[in-house]
Write a protein that holds these residues in place. Structure first.
Motif, short mmCIF file in Angstrom:
data_model
loop_
_atom_site.label_atom_id
_atom_site.label_comp_id
_atom_site.label_asym_id
_atom_site.label_seq_id
_atom_site.Cartn_x
_atom_site.Cartn_y
_atom_site.Cartn_z
N VAL A 83 -2.58 -12.25 -6.28
CA VAL A 83 -1.53 -13.23 -6.05
C VAL A 83 -1.86 -13.98 -4.78
O VAL A 83 -1.99 -13.37 -3.70
CB VAL A 83 -0.14 -12.58 -5.94
CG1 VAL A 83 0.93 -13.64 -5.69
CG2 VAL A 83 0.19 -11.78 -7.20
N THR A 84 -2.03 -15.30 -4.88
CA THR A 84 -2.35 -16.13 -3.71
C THR A 84 -1.30 -17.19 -3.45
O THR A 84 -1.37 -17.88 -2.43
CB THR A 84 -3.71 -16.81 -3.89
OG1 THR A 84 -3.65 -17.72 -5.00
CG2 THR A 84 -4.81 -15.80 -4.13
N GLY A 85 -0.34 -17.39 -4.36
CA GLY A 85 0.66 -18.43 -4.18
C GLY A 85 1.71 -18.36 -5.27
O GLY A 85 1.74 -17.44 -6.09
N ASP A 97 -4.26 -7.35 -5.13
CA ASP A 97 -4.40 -8.01 -3.84
C ASP A 97 -3.44 -9.19 -3.73
O ASP A 97 -3.33 -10.00 -4.65
CB ASP A 97 -5.84 -8.50 -3.65
CG ASP A 97 -6.06 -9.13 -2.30
OD1 ASP A 97 -6.16 -8.39 -1.31
OD2 ASP A 97 -6.11 -10.38 -2.23
N VAL A 98 -2.76 -9.29 -2.59
CA VAL A 98 -1.83 -10.40 -2.34
C VAL A 98 -2.20 -11.05 -1.03
O VAL A 98 -2.32 -10.38 0.01
CB VAL A 98 -0.37 -9.90 -2.29
CG1 VAL A 98 0.56 -11.06 -1.95
CG2 VAL A 98 0.03 -9.26 -3.61
N SER A 99 -2.36 -12.37 -1.06
CA SER A 99 -2.68 -13.11 0.17
C SER A 99 -1.78 -14.32 0.36
O SER A 99 -1.98 -15.10 1.29
CB SER A 99 -4.14 -13.55 0.15
OG SER A 99 -4.41 -14.39 -0.98
N SER A 113 -4.19 -5.57 1.49
CA SER A 113 -3.96 -6.97 1.16
C SER A 113 -3.71 -7.78 2.42
O SER A 113 -3.19 -7.26 3.43
CB SER A 113 -2.74 -7.11 0.23
OG SER A 113 -2.99 -6.59 -1.04
N ALA A 114 -4.04 -9.05 2.40
CA ALA A 114 -3.86 -9.90 3.57
C ALA A 114 -2.39 -10.15 3.85
O ALA A 114 -2.01 -10.44 5.00
CB ALA A 114 -4.58 -11.23 3.36
N GLN A 115 -1.53 -10.09 2.84
CA GLN A 115 -0.10 -10.32 3.02
C GLN A 115 0.66 -9.02 2.82
O GLN A 115 0.39 -8.26 1.89
CB GLN A 115 0.40 -11.37 2.03
CG GLN A 115 1.89 -11.67 2.12
CD GLN A 115 2.28 -12.86 1.29
OE1 GLN A 115 1.94 -14.00 1.62
NE2 GLN A 115 2.99 -12.64 0.20
N MET A 172 5.06 6.75 -7.85
CA MET A 172 3.76 6.26 -7.41
C MET A 172 3.93 4.88 -6.80
O MET A 172 4.32 3.93 -7.48
CB MET A 172 2.79 6.22 -8.59
CG MET A 172 2.52 7.61 -9.15
SD MET A 172 1.17 7.64 -10.31
CE MET A 172 1.85 6.69 -11.64
N VAL A 173 3.63 4.74 -5.53
CA VAL A 173 3.83 3.49 -4.82
C VAL A 173 2.57 3.15 -4.04
O VAL A 173 2.01 4.01 -3.38
CB VAL A 173 5.02 3.57 -3.83
CG1 VAL A 173 5.18 2.26 -3.09
CG2 VAL A 173 6.30 3.92 -4.57
N ALA A 174 2.13 1.91 -4.14
CA ALA A 174 1.03 1.43 -3.30
C ALA A 174 1.52 0.21 -2.55
O ALA A 174 1.94 -0.75 -3.16
CB ALA A 174 -0.19 1.09 -4.13
N GLY A 175 1.49 0.23 -1.22
CA GLY A 175 1.96 -0.91 -0.45
C GLY A 175 0.81 -1.61 0.21
O GLY A 175 -0.29 -1.09 0.30
N GLY A 176 1.02 -2.80 0.74
CA GLY A 176 -0.09 -3.53 1.33
C GLY A 176 0.33 -4.38 2.50
O GLY A 176 1.50 -4.62 2.74
N GLY A 177 -0.65 -4.90 3.23
CA GLY A 177 -0.36 -5.81 4.31
C GLY A 177 -1.41 -5.75 5.39
O GLY A 177 -2.30 -4.92 5.38
N GLN A 178 -1.30 -6.67 6.33
CA GLN A 178 -2.20 -6.70 7.47
C GLN A 178 -1.79 -5.61 8.47
O GLN A 178 -0.68 -5.08 8.41
CB GLN A 178 -2.14 -8.07 8.12
CG GLN A 178 -2.64 -9.18 7.21
CD GLN A 178 -2.44 -10.54 7.85
OE1 GLN A 178 -1.48 -10.77 8.57
NE2 GLN A 178 -3.36 -11.44 7.59
N PRO A 179 -2.67 -5.28 9.40
CA PRO A 179 -2.27 -4.32 10.44
C PRO A 179 -1.04 -4.82 11.19
O PRO A 179 -0.77 -6.01 11.25
CB PRO A 179 -3.50 -4.27 11.36
CG PRO A 179 -4.63 -4.71 10.48
CD PRO A 179 -4.04 -5.71 9.54
#
Length: 631
Positions: A477-479, A502-504, A524-526, A621-628
């Protein structure tokens, strides 16, 4: 000038040859006026689109690679898909009644270019012929290499022994329906298996139908209108009923104007030249087309392309009808299905839109109901513009690679709303589920099965027991803005990605059951946050996701009982805690329950989560994402 071509009726139909790669300079071209310039004598419409197509056949193996999806250029416009197709007949006849050769079928007389033999009247020379009156017999055209114009002005032909009009030989025949005239054709109740002229209006040459009168065609023994070459409809009010196919053009069917109503026991509109890549297509650039068919509504051996007019199809009794051994798809093109304008409405007991290869919805208004898939593509499906609504389906969108880059899509599926799976037709093919999106199931990604959301708006509704978005491969997902109304049943989830997720960019909210919860990857970047609620909330509950400083980052009204919410947007900060509250109000225009704004005053906490964390407690089952985390 139209080039005389060899007819292929009755020939075997081997596997369609792959087309050459599209010429690169065509890719940047805007849609051009299609099939040359169509000059209509009785109306001011002009046909659209000079177009292009390149394609490779779908893999015979059910595993389809992303390289195959790229090779057929899934984002091709109507103009690009049509540019390498053979052009339809281009010039629409203009005639002067004063100089036309008159033929009175009630009392026919021989003349230059006209022969009478019992109940058969034959035109044998180039020219324009003004035909009136009734005949129990046949009007025939046998004028090899000639251009012939037949003007019907109050004609009623019924033939108990064969076709009402039989175009045996010509270069091109223009059939003009005189202004204000009412005309009718009716044929025999049966044909021998080897009889080539097996339609009420049968042609072995290019056939163009135009004018502003009406024509009723009754195909009692087989097809209604059939050309063993090219068929163009540019005007007139046509009503066709047939025991088998309604309208068939061996090489192509092009509709640029007029009103066409087809009722068929077999396919509604068909082009079946599968031997030559530039032929075998059905294209609609204008006019109003309505089809009720026992089999496929539109069946194209290569491309089915719509970029103007209106198309309304009911196939196989519609979405609520029982499955059949007969193919009952709404619009089917073996190579491409492209909608690049116009209004399309399909109600089909099988797939509403179907291709063995590639589909692209670029613009226009598309409304679909299906007993199987709303849109199915074996290789690749792109939605880049327009408005797409799938009101009923088993799976809303299904393909090996799906890209949503624009437009407004609202998808309802009784199983998965979006399914990235399989290659060959069959809902749920190779459907997987439940694996987290942080590397588990990575082998699925090697197949090239991908979902990319880069723009537009997407709302997905699934039943209580189906995944909202099910990706048997990688999701990116990019937008855009995506809202998923997921299931309540625990063995499925709002989101499911077997490979990377991946989400950015963009905004995504997914709500539903909690046990099989999947969220974007931690790297992910976001940032993304997944919240498992302390206890389920009922449909209609307004939920707010609130940052630690009290800022409301999302407002969502639950469409059904909800146990979890996954959210990602540029407003989230990785490492920050967010609280989900219930019982306040939303405001502003909503997209699938996601409101533009809202106040959390007076709301009660129902759960919390930290952006970028994973939790697999108690089988969830959960997978989360993001930048530091930000310093």
């Amino acid at each position: 000038m139209n080039t005389l071509r060899t007819n292929h009726d009755g020939a075997p139909e081997p596997t369609r040859p792959a087309r050459a790669r599209r010429r690169p300079w065509l890719m940047a071209a805007a849609p051009l006026a299609l099939a040359g310039t169509l000059l209509l004598a009785s109306c001011a419409s002009e046909g659209a689109a000079s177009s292009s197509a390149s394609s490779s056949s779908a893999s015979e193996d059910s595993t389809v690679t992303i390289e195959q999806a790229e090779a057929v250029e899934p984002g091709a416009s109507a103009a690009e898909v049509m540019a390498d197709n053979e052009e339809a007949p281009t010039a629409i006849a203009q005639y002067d009644p004063a100089t036309a050769v008159p033929i009175d079928l009630a009392d026919p007389e021989a003349a230059d270019g006209v022969a009478v033999d019992g109940d058969t009247v034959t035109v044998s020379a180039a020219g324009t012929y003004l035909v009136t009156g009734s005949l129990d017999g046949q009007l025939s055209v046998d004028a090899a290499d000639a251009d012939v114009t037949i003007v019907l002005d109050g004609v009623d032909i019924a033939n108990a022994d064969g076709a009402a009009i039989d175009i045996v030989a010509a270069d091109e025949v223009q059939l003009v329906l005189a202004e204000g005239s009412e005309n009718s054709l009716s044929d025999a109740s049966g044909y021998a298996d080897d009889e080539s002229a097996n339609a009420a209006l049968a042609s072995a040459a290019d056939l163009v139908i135009s004018g502003s009168g009406s024509l009723d065609v009754h195909g009692n023994g087989n097809d209604g209108i059939a050309s063993r070459d090219a068929l163009t409809i540019a005007g007139g009010d046509l009503t066709v009923d047939a025991v088998d196919d309604g309208i068939r053009g061996k090489d192509l069917v092009m509709i640029v104007g007029g009103a066409v109503e087809v009722t068929a026991g077999g396919d509604g509109i068909k082009s079946d030249n599968a031997e030559e890549a530039e032929r075998g297509y059905v294209a609609i650039a204008g006019g109003d087309v309505a089809i009720v068919s026992g089999a496929d509504g539109i069946d194209a051996a290569t491309d089915a392309v719509v970029w103007g007019g209106t198309l309304d199809v009911t196939a196989g009794g519609g979405a609520g009808s029982a499955a059949s051994d007969t193919s009952t798809k709404g619009v089917k093109g073996d190579v491409y299905v492209v909608v690049d304008g116009g209004t399309v409405q399909v109600d089909a007991s099988d797939d509403a839109l179907h291709t063995d290869n590639t589909a692209h919805l670029a613009s226009g208004e598309v409304t679909l109901a299906s007993g199987d898939d709303g849109v199915h593509a074996d290789v690749a499906l792109t939605v880049s513009g327009g408005r797409l609504t799938v009101t009923e389906s088993y799976e809303g969108l299904e393909a090996a690679a799906i890209t949503i880059s624009g437009g407004a899509s609202d998808i309802t599926g009784s199983d998965d709303g979006i399914n990235v799976a399989g290659g060959t037709d069959g809902s749920g093919t190779e459907a997987g589920g439940g694996a987290p999106g942080d590397g588990f199931g990575a082998s699925a990604s090697s197949s090239g099965r991908t979902l990319l959301i880069s723009g537009g708006t997407l709302v997905v509704h699934t039943s209580e027991s189906g995944d909202g978005i099910d990706v048997n491969g990688d999701a990116t997902v990019t937008g855009g803005t995506t809202v998923v109304d997921g299931p309540t049943e625990q063995m499925n989830g709002p989101l499911d990605a077997d490979g990377a997720f991946d989400v950015s960019g963009g905004t995504l909210i997914a709500a539903g059951s909690a046990r099989m919860l999947v969220a974007p990857d931690v790297d992910s970047a976001q940032a993304a946050v997944a919240v498992v609620l302390d206890s389920p909330v009922a449909a209609g509950t307004v939920l707010h996701l609130v940052a630690s400083d009290g800022t409301v980052v999302a407002t969502y009204t639950a469409a059904k009982q909800t146990e979890s919410v996954v959210f990602t947007s540029p407003d989230l900060v990785n490492g920050e805690a967010y609280t989900l509250v219930a019982g306040a109000t939303g405001s502003g225009k909503a997209l699938g329950g996601l409101s533009a704004s809202g106040s959390a005053d007076g709301a009660t906490s129902v759960g919390s989560g930290v952006a970028g964390e994973q939790d697999q407690a108690e089988g969830t089952m959960v997978a989360g994402g993001g930048q530091p985390p930000r310093p």
